[in-house]
Design an enzyme around this catalytic site. Structure first.
Site, PDB file in Angstrom:
ATOM      1  N   GLY A  16       0.809  -1.144  -0.067  1.00  0.00           N
ATOM      2  CA  GLY A  16      -0.021   0.019   0.092  1.00  0.00           C
ATOM      3  C   GLY A  16       0.840   1.215  -0.302  1.00  0.00           C
ATOM      4  N   GLY A  17       0.530   2.059   0.833  1.00  0.00           N
ATOM      5  CA  GLY A  17       1.339   3.370   1.127  1.00  0.00           C
ATOM      6  C   GLY A  17       2.832   3.104   1.192  1.00  0.00           C
ATOM      7  N   GLY A  44      18.574   9.550 -34.462  1.00  0.00           N
ATOM      8  CA  GLY A  44      18.042  10.172 -33.053  1.00  0.00           C
ATOM      9  C   GLY A  44      18.813   9.633 -32.051  1.00  0.00           C
ATOM     10  CB  ALA A  45      20.337   6.431 -30.912  1.00  0.00           C
TER      11      ALA A  45
HETATM   12  C1  HXC Z   1      -2.629  -2.549  10.875  1.00  0.00           C
HETATM   13  C2  HXC Z   1      -1.476  -4.469  10.169  1.00  0.00           C
HETATM   14  C3  HXC Z   1      -1.383  -3.952   9.016  1.00  0.00           C
HETATM   15  C4  HXC Z   1      -2.230  -2.817   8.622  1.00  0.00           C
HETATM   16  C5  HXC Z   1      -0.492  -5.955   9.182  1.00  0.00           C
HETATM   17  N1  HXC Z   1      -0.951  -5.694  10.308  1.00  0.00           N
HETATM   18  N2  HXC Z   1      -0.891  -5.059   8.342  1.00  0.00           N
HETATM   19  N3  HXC Z   1      -2.180  -3.839  11.186  1.00  0.00           N
HETATM   20  N4  HXC Z   1      -2.724  -2.125   9.817  1.00  0.00           N
HETATM   21  N5  HXC Z   1      -1.941  -2.163   7.446  1.00  0.00           N
HETATM   22  C6  HXC Z   1      -0.845  -6.444  11.375  1.00  0.00           C
HETATM   23  C7  HXC Z   1      -1.773  -7.599  11.569  1.00  0.00           C
HETATM   24  O1  HXC Z   1      -3.088  -7.590  11.703  1.00  0.00           O
HETATM   25  C8  HXC Z   1      -0.941  -8.779  12.317  1.00  0.00           C
HETATM   26  O2  HXC Z   1      -1.259  -8.393  13.701  1.00  0.00           O
HETATM   27  C9  HXC Z   1       0.603  -8.167  12.343  1.00  0.00           C
HETATM   28  O3  HXC Z   1       0.433  -7.014  11.330  1.00  0.00           O
HETATM   29  C10 HXC Z   1       1.299  -9.166  11.432  1.00  0.00           C
HETATM   30  O4  HXC Z   1       0.580  -9.593  10.077  1.00  0.00           O
HETATM   31  P1  HXC Z   1       0.260 -10.655   9.362  1.00  0.00           P
HETATM   32  O5  HXC Z   1      -0.559 -10.649   8.462  1.00  0.00           O
HETATM   33  O6  HXC Z   1       0.196 -11.656  10.499  1.00  0.00           O
HETATM   34  O7  HXC Z   1       1.901 -11.203   8.905  1.00  0.00           O
HETATM   35  P2  HXC Z   1       2.086 -11.720   7.370  1.00  0.00           P
HETATM   36  O8  HXC Z   1       1.257 -13.032   7.306  1.00  0.00           O
HETATM   37  O9  HXC Z   1       3.522 -11.727   7.207  1.00  0.00           O
HETATM   38  O10 HXC Z   1       1.502 -10.725   6.314  1.00  0.00           O
HETATM   39  C11 HXC Z   1       1.994  -9.374   6.085  1.00  0.00           C
HETATM   40  C12 HXC Z   1       1.079  -8.663   5.059  1.00  0.00           C
HETATM   41  C13 HXC Z   1      -0.239  -8.817   5.665  1.00  0.00           C
HETATM   42  C14 HXC Z   1       1.200  -9.174   3.657  1.00  0.00           C
HETATM   43  C15 HXC Z   1       1.721  -7.166   5.244  1.00  0.00           C
HETATM   44  O11 HXC Z   1      -0.207  -8.313   7.176  1.00  0.00           O
HETATM   45  C16 HXC Z   1      -1.116  -7.750   4.687  1.00  0.00           C
HETATM   46  O12 HXC Z   1      -1.537  -8.058   3.742  1.00  0.00           O
HETATM   47  N6  HXC Z   1      -1.402  -6.385   5.433  1.00  0.00           N
HETATM   48  C17 HXC Z   1      -2.296  -5.470   4.648  1.00  0.00           C
HETATM   49  C18 HXC Z   1      -1.549  -4.996   3.671  1.00  0.00           C
HETATM   50  C19 HXC Z   1      -2.201  -3.977   3.092  1.00  0.00           C
HETATM   51  O13 HXC Z   1      -3.188  -4.112   2.192  1.00  0.00           O
HETATM   52  N7  HXC Z   1      -1.883  -2.563   3.178  1.00  0.00           N
HETATM   53  C20 HXC Z   1      -2.488  -1.606   2.445  1.00  0.00           C
HETATM   54  C21 HXC Z   1      -3.223  -0.475   3.595  1.00  0.00           C
HETATM   55  S1  HXC Z   1      -3.730   0.722   2.651  1.00  0.00           S
HETATM   56  P3  HXC Z   1      -1.184  -9.493  14.884  1.00  0.00           P
HETATM   57  O14 HXC Z   1      -1.862  -8.596  16.069  1.00  0.00           O
HETATM   58  O15 HXC Z   1      -1.810 -10.543  14.548  1.00  0.00           O
HETATM   59  O16 HXC Z   1       0.242  -9.725  15.246  1.00  0.00           O
HETATM   60  C22 HXC Z   1      -2.621   1.848   2.286  1.00  0.00           C
HETATM   61  C23 HXC Z   1      -2.984   2.901   1.897  1.00  0.00           C
HETATM   62  C24 HXC Z   1      -2.076   4.054   1.759  1.00  0.00           C
HETATM   63  O17 HXC Z   1      -1.577   1.623   2.966  1.00  0.00           O
HETATM   64  C25 HXC Z   1      -2.095   4.987   0.456  1.00  0.00           C
HETATM   65  C26 HXC Z   1      -1.242   6.045   0.486  1.00  0.00           C
HETATM   66  C27 HXC Z   1      -1.001   6.534  -0.718  1.00  0.00           C
END
Ligand code: HXC
Length: 518
Positions: A173-174, A408-409
């Site tokens: 994401g971000g 051109g190159a």
């Molecule tokens: C809050 C988060 C989180 C998030 C992960 N965690 N991502 N908490 N916000 N974005 C937490 C999980 O709940 C978990 O908590 C711990 O971190 C570890 O994550 P897991 O999923 O258990 O780890 P893993 O299996 O290694 O997977 C990692 C991951 C996955 C691939 C990053 O967590 C995931 O897909 N997260 C979301 C990614 C995503 O879509 N982000 C985009 C957000 S939107 P616990 O308590 O269980 O330990 C964004 C927009 C910004 O960013 C735009 C700006 C331009």
């Protein structure tokens, strides 16, 4: 001060709590995934005992989420601070995946912004070590606002201080946009990946199954997308790679790159350079052999090695001084300029120009890649980026034409009229509007059609074309080439020319900013 007093005891207690969380817990969790902890990474990156952490005790004030538990951890999932890398000051932030997946909430973001501001104010490089699930979902818009603040600082620091991103886990994401604005992106094989939306969202939206690695692993980003510039097999080597890169760079845009005592003092003749380019003009060779024979021994540090390989870019030293290099690679697609190689080259030239790194171009290019695919995807727009970057750069710029320099190159690759400071050519150079075969086919179409032996006639005409037009001497006599040089003299000529250019000072017309064809 009373070291047995209440305040000092509290100071020690806090420190112990911090150490406990960040070392024991984090290390265990990260090691189980084949990764280092946020703190271990910093320790490897910085000189021994040089790192100073700030804001270690910051905590999130946001604790009222009904969507999953919030971890009230010291530091809020990111370590920030400063120290020295190979003796020079640098700033860092390092995300801790063991705290809510390294996700970015408001305090976490404030910390990163603080260290970005410090690095900019102090004029020192900043390294971001990213291991993050992106915007912290529970903190909603505050997380998004945090990212926006980081991006703004990345943009304002661009071209002022070197910014390096090191991806050492997820960057989702971000978390991906800040790295993509920074100058260089490092990834570690098998444990890092970058994507705007992960495999789950891809499945939901497009019903496509794709693995983390196939979507955004290190191989994908170093070979296909061009997002990552450096990939290493493990985290230790990745961090060594960052140290190495920094050793070539100035700390900011007001400084010159560091001058290194080089063991390679030679400035004489390199005979082997006479034998690199084959007699057959269509035979490939490895331009990295040419680079390595010209620059200080072992100093060439290639950037984006696996991406758009028809162009080679990298940093090197010439008598201890950093230079940037762009060279066509005859070994890959004859060294052609296509969309990817043009943008790869353009961005690198912009980087070197921002940081006062003199630029060397080694040219052997048949032209821009023709075809429907390239035209429809905008080779005109993307090729123009390379042209723009060369023309706009004010650092010392030298071109050596090794062999082909067509159409051109020729113009684009730092030709004299585009602003080349010194333009040299080897006797093997072929400078013309187009290659012999294409040219004689157009000029002698009728004669070739009427000939009993068109292949033989074409060959004869091509030899005549080379003798009369496609050689370096026509350009030399007209001043488009400053000197045709013996290949063996190339290192010596470049050392003298870059030394002469040290006092170069030019500025482009005053304006808010140019409008590069993005
Ligand atoms: C809050 C988060 C989180 C998030 C992960 N965690 N991502 N908490 N916000 N974005 C937490 C999980 O709940 C978990 O908590 C711990 O971190 C570890 O994550 P897991 O999923 O258990 O780890 P893993 O299996 O290694 O997977 C990692 C991951 C996955 C691939 C990053 O967590 C995931 O897909 N997260 C979301 C990614 C995503 O879509 N982000 C985009 C957000 S939107 P616990 O308590 O269980 O330990 C964004 C927009 C910004 O960013 C735009 C700006 C331009």
């Amino acid at each position: 001060m009373d070291v047995n007093g209440r305040q000092f005891k509290k100071f020690l207690e806090r420190r112990e709590k911090l150490d406990k969380h960040q070392c024991e817990f984090a290390e265990k969790k990260q090691h189980a995934k084949g990764k280092l902890s946020a703190r271990e990474r910093i320790e490897l990156l910085f000189d021994e005992d040089s790192f100073n952490e700030i804001d270690a005790y910051s905590r999130t004030s946001f604790t009222d989420s009904s969507f999953g538990k919030m971890v009230d951890a010291y530091g809020d999932g990111v370590i920030i601070g400063y120290g020295t890398i190979r003796g020079r000051t640098a700033f860092v932030y390092s995300q801790d995946f063991t705290v809510m997946g390294g996700s970015l909430g408001s305090v976490h973001a404030e910390k990163i912004m603080k260290i970005q501001d410090m690095a900019l104010k102090m004029g020192a490089p900043i390294i971001g070590i990213i291991d993050s699930g992106g915007a912290r979902i529970q903190e909603g818009v505050a997380s998004l606002a945090g990212y926006a603040g980081i991006f703004k600082r990345n943009v304002h620091s661009s071209g002022v201080i070197p910014q390096i991103s090191v991806i050492m886990g997820p960057a989702a994401g971000g978390a991906v946009y800040s790295p993509s604005i920074t100058d260089f992106v490092y990834m570690t094989n098998n444990t890092s990946y970058m994507f705007v939306t992960g495999p789950n969202v891809v499945k939901e939206v497009l019903n496509e199954d794709v693995s983390f690695d196939d979507l955004g692993g290190a191989k994908v980003h170093s070979k296909k997308s061009g997002v990552a510039h450096f990939v290493y097999e493990d985290e230790e080597n990745t961090l060594l790679g960052v140290q190495k890169l920094l050793s070539y760079l100035p700390s900011n845009n007001l400084e010159n790159p560091p001058l290194i005592e080089t063991p390679d003092k030679s400035s004489g003749i390199v005979e082997q350079l006479r034998d690199v380019v084959p007699d057959d003009t269509n035979k490939p060779y490895d331009v990295k052999d040419v680079i390595n024979l010209i620059v200080d021994k072992g100093s060439f540090f290639e950037v984006a090695e696996d991406f758009a390989q028809s162009v080679v870019i990298g940093l090197a030293r010439l008598k201890g001084r950093t230079i940037g290099i762009l060279a066509n690679q005859p070994k890959v697609l004859a060294g052609v300029l296509d969309i990817d190689s043009s943008t790869k080259g353009a961005r690198f030239i912009r980087f070197c120009d921002s940081f006062n790194i003199p630029f060397l171009t080694l040219e052997d290019v048949p032209g821009f890649l023709p075809g429907v695919d390239q035209e429809h995807n905008g080779i005109i727009r993307h090729g123009a980026k390379l042209l723009y970057a060369y023309a706009d750069a004010t650092v010392p710029k030298i071109t050596v034409i090794l062999r082909k320099s067509y159409g051109g190159a020729y113009c684009v690759m730092n030709s004299k009229n585009l602003g080349g400071d010194f333009n040299f050519a080897w006797p093997t150079a072929e400078i013309a509007v187009m290659g012999p075969e294409g040219a004689v086919s157009i000029l002698y179409r009728k004669e070739l059609l009427e000939s009993d032996d068109p292949a033989k006639l074409k060959k004869e005409l091509a030899v005549k074309y080379r003798d009369e037009i496609a050689n370096p001497y026509v350009a030399d006599e007209k001043g488009y080439i400053d000197e045709v040089i013996d290949p063996a003299e190339t290192r010596r000529k470049l050392i003298f020319a870059f030394e002469a250019l040290e006092s170069k000072h030019v500025s482009n017309p005053s304006r808010k900013h140019g409008n590069i064809p993005l």
